[in-house]
Design an enzyme around this catalytic site. Structure first.
Site, PDB file in Angstrom:
ATOM      1  N   VAL A 124      -5.800  12.558 -11.379  1.00  0.00           N
ATOM      2  CA  VAL A 124      -4.966  13.639 -10.637  1.00  0.00           C
ATOM      3  C   VAL A 124      -3.344  12.741 -10.005  1.00  0.00           C
ATOM      4  O   VAL A 124      -4.261  12.439  -9.566  1.00  0.00           O
ATOM      5  CB  VAL A 124      -5.727  13.827  -9.689  1.00  0.00           C
ATOM      6  CG1 VAL A 124      -4.885  15.116  -8.393  1.00  0.00           C
ATOM      7  CG2 VAL A 124      -6.822  15.246 -10.312  1.00  0.00           C
ATOM      8  N   ILE A 128      -0.571   8.270  -7.196  1.00  0.00           N
ATOM      9  CA  ILE A 128      -0.984   8.164  -5.883  1.00  0.00           C
ATOM     10  C   ILE A 128      -2.146   8.246  -5.821  1.00  0.00           C
ATOM     11  O   ILE A 128      -3.647   9.016  -6.515  1.00  0.00           O
ATOM     12  CB  ILE A 128      -1.088   9.635  -4.922  1.00  0.00           C
ATOM     13  CG1 ILE A 128       0.640  10.273  -5.674  1.00  0.00           C
ATOM     14  CG2 ILE A 128      -1.542  10.010  -4.415  1.00  0.00           C
ATOM     15  CD1 ILE A 128       0.936  11.705  -4.776  1.00  0.00           C
ATOM     16  N   LYS A 197      -6.502  20.542 -11.854  1.00  0.00           N
ATOM     17  CA  LYS A 197      -6.455  18.670 -10.915  1.00  0.00           C
ATOM     18  C   LYS A 197      -7.127  19.447  -9.243  1.00  0.00           C
ATOM     19  O   LYS A 197      -8.144  18.582  -8.527  1.00  0.00           O
ATOM     20  CB  LYS A 197      -4.958  18.454 -10.625  1.00  0.00           C
ATOM     21  CG  LYS A 197      -4.471  17.737 -11.569  1.00  0.00           C
ATOM     22  CD  LYS A 197      -2.582  17.763 -11.791  1.00  0.00           C
ATOM     23  CE  LYS A 197      -2.305  17.276 -13.070  1.00  0.00           C
ATOM     24  NZ  LYS A 197      -0.935  16.907 -12.819  1.00  0.00           N
TER      25      LYS A 197
END
Ligand SMILES: NC(=O)c1ccc[n+]([C@@H]2O[C@H](COP(=O)([O-])OP(=O)(O)OC[C@H]3O[C@@H](n4cnc5c(N)ncnc54)[C@H](OP(=O)(O)O)[C@@H]3O)[C@@H](O)[C@H]2O)c1
Length: 421
Positions: A124, A128, A197
């Protein structure tokens, strides 16, 4: 397993001398085998030919291999390889959101039962670090909501439609030309990728079992350039949001294009960028923003997991890191969503139409916050009416729209979008 966009980045880092992974772990981490479909294909990463194989057994059955990195994608045969790797005591690192969304909790339990770890930061948000944060740094919080932009392709298309007032097909063609959209873009534009996700994020945030089928999903292909024009006039951007929230112990999961205030942080996430806003009971709102895909960011997430796994192996600690997932939480239907709505209608340009529409909304207890009447087309004698409602429950809005669609002067319901403030 896999030597494509992500696998190429991972292999490249491991083959450097000294490898950045070995340096950070403090002992040698060697690349032993690379699984591909076709060993004769020319590649942009140089891998010694002796390392390539098309036989997964050469990895899964090799007792010398400690860690398997899966970056092939798809659920078949990947899910089967996951089980075989974990059952034979190998740690696993993956970027595969589909397998984690469909079988994640079972696989985490299998890893635990076999005393090994399964890490999936890259599944996901690309680069990040949201998966690890939900599992560790934010673990003390009750998570009130997650609101995210987690599909870069869709966000690129919506940004193009907003800036150029381009039709969907034109923005999609541009995304394909730049390599941001695949030749079959269904998974991205219909919200399937984002639903995978969101399933992963919700499972971690609420410690419950969720499946992709629990996510209400609406794609972006029905959006038209005028939706962006009107949204802008009212001070909003249109973004495809993946949202998880909880009310009275019941979780609601949804992926849909929504109006977001233009000055809001999520309203300013543009192009292929991703963002995840987490509202925690202790932290308040935390925003993660960055590149959600591409070789560099995704390789960063995979290598981070690889370093963490190898470091743990060097210590005499328990590797499984117990994490308990409860049975599935009750999931609320989309009809229970309570928000404001944007409704665009194409109507016959005649007196009294607005009054009929207002009555149909009023019959369901929905009140109008503002109205725009636009684009009167003299030839077809039609006009466009844009309504922004006050907050209402979605099931009432859906019922009102059925009545409105049956009104004689209403030619078409252009779009209904939720407003997420
Ligand atoms: N690309 C990104 O930016 C990104 C971002 C986040 C997460 N991910 C995830 O990372 C994973 C990999 O994505 P990618 O973009 O790197 O994919 P990709 O470029 O299509 O590469 C896939 C690789 O896997 C190999 N492969 C596929 N199926 C196989 C099979 N059945 N047996 C053996 N080898 C097989 C292919 O072999 P050949 O080379 O021989 O065809 C290729 O090397 C996916 O789960 C994806 O969702 C990707």
């Amino acid at each position: 397993m896999g030597l494509g966009v992500v696998g190429g980045g991972v292999a490249d880092a491991l083959l450097q001398n000294p490898s950045p992974v070995s340096e950070r772990v403090g002992r040698a981490v060697n690349l032993r085998r690379v699984l591909v479909r076709d060993t004769s294909r020319s590649r942009d990463v140089e891998v010694p030919p002796g390392l390539l194989t098309t036989d997964a057994g050469e990895i899964l059955d090799d007792p010398e291999i400690d860690i398997v990195v899966e970056v092939m994608g798809g659920s078949d045969p990947a899910a089967d390889y996951f089980r075989r790797a974990l059952e034979s005591g190998k740690h696993l690192v993956t970027a595969n959101k589909e397998v984690m969304a469909k079988n994640g909790v079972d696989l985490l339990e299998l890893a635990q039962a076999n005393g090994v770890t399964l890490r999936f930061e890259a599944s996901v948000g690309g680069g990040i670090p949201i998966v690890g944060c939900l599992m560790n740094e934010l673990a003390a919080n009750d998570i009130y909501h997650i609101r995210s932009i987690i599909n870069g392709t869709t966000n690129f298309i919506l940004t193009r439609m907003a800036l150029q007032k381009a039709p969907f097909a034109e923005a999609l063609a541009e995304a394909k030309g730049l390599g941001y959209a695949e030749s079959d873009p269904t998974n991205d534009v219909e919200g399937i990728d984002a639903a995978y996700k969101l399933t992963v994020l919700a499972t971690l945030a609420y410690g419950r079992r969720f499946r992709p089928e629990h996510v209400y999903r609406q794609g972006i292909s029905a959006l038209e350039p005028q939706d962006f024009r009107y949204a802008e006039e009212f001070g909003f951007a249109i973004k495809s949001l993946a949202i998880a929230d909880i009310q009275d112990g019941e979780v609601q999961l949804r992926v849909y294009p929504a109006l977001v205030p233009a000055e809001n942080m999520l309203g300013n996430v543009n192009g292929v960028y991703n963002a995840v806003e987490v509202h925690g009971s202790l932290t308040g709102r935390v925003l993660f923003h960055g590149m959600g895909a591409g070789r560099g960011p995704t390789t960063s997430a995979v290598l981070g997991d690889l370093v963490a796994t190898a470091r743990l192996m060097s210590r005499e600690t328990s590797l499984a890191g117990p994490r308990h997932f409860k049975e599935q939480a009750a999931v609320r239907s989309i009809g229970s969503v309570f928000t404001r709505y944007y409704i665009r209608l194409i109507v016959a340009d005649q007196a009294g139409v607005l009054a009929q529409i207002a009555r149909a909304l009023g019959d369901e207890g929905i009140s109008i916050a503002s109205v725009l009447q636009k684009d009167t087309d003299l030839e077809s004698q039609s006009a466009e009416i844009v309504i922004m409602t006050h907050p209402a429950q979605e099931s009432f809005v859906q019922r009102a729209l059925l009545s409105i669609g049956n009104l004689e002067p209403v030619r078409r319901i252009g779009n209904m979008l939720r407003i997420e403030e």
